[in-house]
Motif scaffolding. Sequence first.
Motif, PDB file in Angstrom:
ATOM      1  N   ILE A   1       0.854  -1.189   0.000  1.00  0.00           N
ATOM      2  CA  ILE A   1       0.000   0.000   0.000  1.00  0.00           C
ATOM      3  C   ILE A   1       0.886   1.234   0.000  1.00  0.00           C
ATOM      4  O   ILE A   1       1.933   1.269   0.656  1.00  0.00           O
ATOM      5  CB  ILE A   1      -0.950   0.015   1.225  1.00  0.00           C
ATOM      6  N   GLY A   2       0.481   2.242  -0.772  1.00  0.00           N
ATOM      7  CA  GLY A   2       1.260   3.469  -0.827  1.00  0.00           C
ATOM      8  C   GLY A   2       0.398   4.662  -1.200  1.00  0.00           C
ATOM      9  O   GLY A   2      -0.669   4.510  -1.801  1.00  0.00           O
ATOM     10  N   VAL A   3       0.858   5.837  -0.827  1.00  0.00           N
ATOM     11  CA  VAL A   3       0.179   7.095  -1.158  1.00  0.00           C
ATOM     12  C   VAL A   3       0.768   7.634  -2.462  1.00  0.00           C
ATOM     13  O   VAL A   3       1.987   7.718  -2.616  1.00  0.00           O
ATOM     14  CB  VAL A   3       0.366   8.133  -0.034  1.00  0.00           C
ATOM     15  N   ILE A   4      -0.113   7.977  -3.397  1.00  0.00           N
ATOM     16  CA  ILE A   4       0.324   8.528  -4.673  1.00  0.00           C
ATOM     17  C   ILE A   4       0.791   9.969  -4.467  1.00  0.00           C
ATOM     18  O   ILE A   4       0.119  10.777  -3.821  1.00  0.00           O
ATOM     19  CB  ILE A   4      -0.812   8.480  -5.714  1.00  0.00           C
ATOM     20  N   ASN A   5       1.941  10.287  -5.023  1.00  0.00           N
ATOM     21  CA  ASN A   5       2.592  11.561  -4.756  1.00  0.00           C
ATOM     22  C   ASN A   5       1.822  12.765  -5.285  1.00  0.00           C
ATOM     23  O   ASN A   5       1.979  13.884  -4.796  1.00  0.00           O
ATOM     24  CB  ASN A   5       4.000  11.561  -5.354  1.00  0.00           C
ATOM     25  N   THR A   6       0.962  12.546  -6.286  1.00  0.00           N
ATOM     26  CA  THR A   6       0.209  13.661  -6.868  1.00  0.00           C
ATOM     27  C   THR A   6      -1.097  13.940  -6.128  1.00  0.00           C
ATOM     28  O   THR A   6      -1.876  14.803  -6.552  1.00  0.00           O
ATOM     29  CB  THR A   6      -0.112  13.364  -8.348  1.00  0.00           C
ATOM     30  N   THR A   7      -1.353  13.227  -5.039  1.00  0.00           N
ATOM     31  CA  THR A   7      -2.597  13.422  -4.303  1.00  0.00           C
ATOM     32  C   THR A   7      -2.735  14.857  -3.817  1.00  0.00           C
ATOM     33  O   THR A   7      -1.756  15.499  -3.415  1.00  0.00           O
ATOM     34  CB  THR A   7      -2.689  12.463  -3.100  1.00  0.00           C
ATOM     35  N   GLN A   8      -3.967  15.348  -3.836  1.00  0.00           N
ATOM     36  CA  GLN A   8      -4.275  16.665  -3.295  1.00  0.00           C
ATOM     37  C   GLN A   8      -4.661  16.591  -1.822  1.00  0.00           C
ATOM     38  O   GLN A   8      -4.908  17.612  -1.184  1.00  0.00           O
ATOM     39  CB  GLN A   8      -5.423  17.305  -4.101  1.00  0.00           C
ATOM     40  N   GLN A   9      -4.722  15.355  -1.301  1.00  0.00           N
ATOM     41  CA  GLN A   9      -5.120  15.131   0.091  1.00  0.00           C
ATOM     42  C   GLN A   9      -4.087  14.248   0.790  1.00  0.00           C
ATOM     43  O   GLN A   9      -4.391  13.133   1.235  1.00  0.00           O
ATOM     44  CB  GLN A   9      -6.505  14.466   0.146  1.00  0.00           C
ATOM     45  N   PRO A  10      -2.843  14.688   0.894  1.00  0.00           N
ATOM     46  CA  PRO A  10      -1.789  13.836   1.443  1.00  0.00           C
ATOM     47  C   PRO A  10      -2.028  13.374   2.879  1.00  0.00           C
ATOM     48  O   PRO A  10      -1.761  12.226   3.222  1.00  0.00           O
ATOM     49  CB  PRO A  10      -0.527  14.703   1.330  1.00  0.00           C
ATOM     50  N   GLU A  11      -2.544  14.270   3.727  1.00  0.00           N
ATOM     51  CA  GLU A  11      -2.767  13.894   5.125  1.00  0.00           C
ATOM     52  C   GLU A  11      -3.878  12.854   5.232  1.00  0.00           C
ATOM     53  O   GLU A  11      -3.766  11.883   5.991  1.00  0.00           O
ATOM     54  CB  GLU A  11      -3.102  15.125   5.953  1.00  0.00           C
ATOM     55  N   LEU A  12      -4.945  13.058   4.483  1.00  0.00           N
ATOM     56  CA  LEU A  12      -6.064  12.120   4.515  1.00  0.00           C
ATOM     57  C   LEU A  12      -5.665  10.776   3.904  1.00  0.00           C
ATOM     58  O   LEU A  12      -6.040   9.714   4.416  1.00  0.00           O
ATOM     59  CB  LEU A  12      -7.246  12.713   3.761  1.00  0.00           C
ATOM     60  N   ALA A  13      -4.905  10.813   2.815  1.00  0.00           N
ATOM     61  CA  ALA A  13      -4.442   9.580   2.175  1.00  0.00           C
ATOM     62  C   ALA A  13      -3.534   8.808   3.131  1.00  0.00           C
ATOM     63  O   ALA A  13      -3.629   7.581   3.240  1.00  0.00           O
ATOM     64  CB  ALA A  13      -3.701   9.903   0.878  1.00  0.00           C
TER      65      ALA A  13
END
Length: 284
Positions: free
Chosen positions: A249-261
């Motif tokens: 599992i990983g957070v996509i770097n282009t997310t606009q919601q980094p904290e929520l992701a």
Amino acid sequence: MKTKYITTILIIIIATASIAAGYVAYNRTFNAPTELRVFIASSLIHVVEDMVPQFEKDNNVKIILNSDSSSTLYTQITSGAPADVFMSADQKWTNQLLTNSPGLLNDQYEKFTTNSIEVIIAPGNPANIQTLADLAKPGVKLVLAAPAVPAGSYANSTIWKIDSTWGNPNSPQYDPSGAYKNFNASIYQNVVSYENSVEQVVGKVSLGLGTADAGIVFVSDGVYGTNTGAQVTFIQIPTDVNTKGTYGIGVINTTQQPELAQKFMNYWLSNTGQELLTKYGFNS
């Protein structure tokens, strides 16, 4: 006086209604749920759907799930599909986002669960499959996930292990009955279709239309099927020849919601998330 009094009351009512309408509009505009796009391997659909309602409520968020094979999701993300979190049934795909597509993953990915495989048998067991050796008998219609799909890759690995251990006279675990002789070659002659996801394998076998006698799926599929009263049955694959897949599992770097992701990701790494995964047959 009466007319003036009524007019005053009406003005107050209209003003109050306007304030209330403005308050509602404000809440709709500024407190609307934030959207979080989560790309999940199809084997995770039931367990993720279980956690979503409470997570949405606690975080004022709307989770948008995109469920497919991990390889397909990887292709979508690398092709520019908007995503915030990626949950893969094989850490290979999250690792490739990190190494082959620099900048797409936010620094790293985490291994968050495991899953083994087992055999799913069509309703009524029309081919009378009692053992793993029966999968290689002539005429059995077997369905597998495509080789690029994690469940298909794990199935291929296990078929090879069975052939090289139980079917090999030089192996300490050789089955003297000869039931697994040429298992690898024989079983692939029985494959009638390769599906694009493990859920498609489950669906094709579960329909019981005579197009599939058996398939190879995840243990989590078996647990869900048993808990929901599905008419299919399952045959376990012993640990010595089974293949355990590790999920990433990983957070996509282009997310606009980094904290929520990151919060969504952290849930699955927590004790609560791990307990839910175990309940659904993961961590096997």
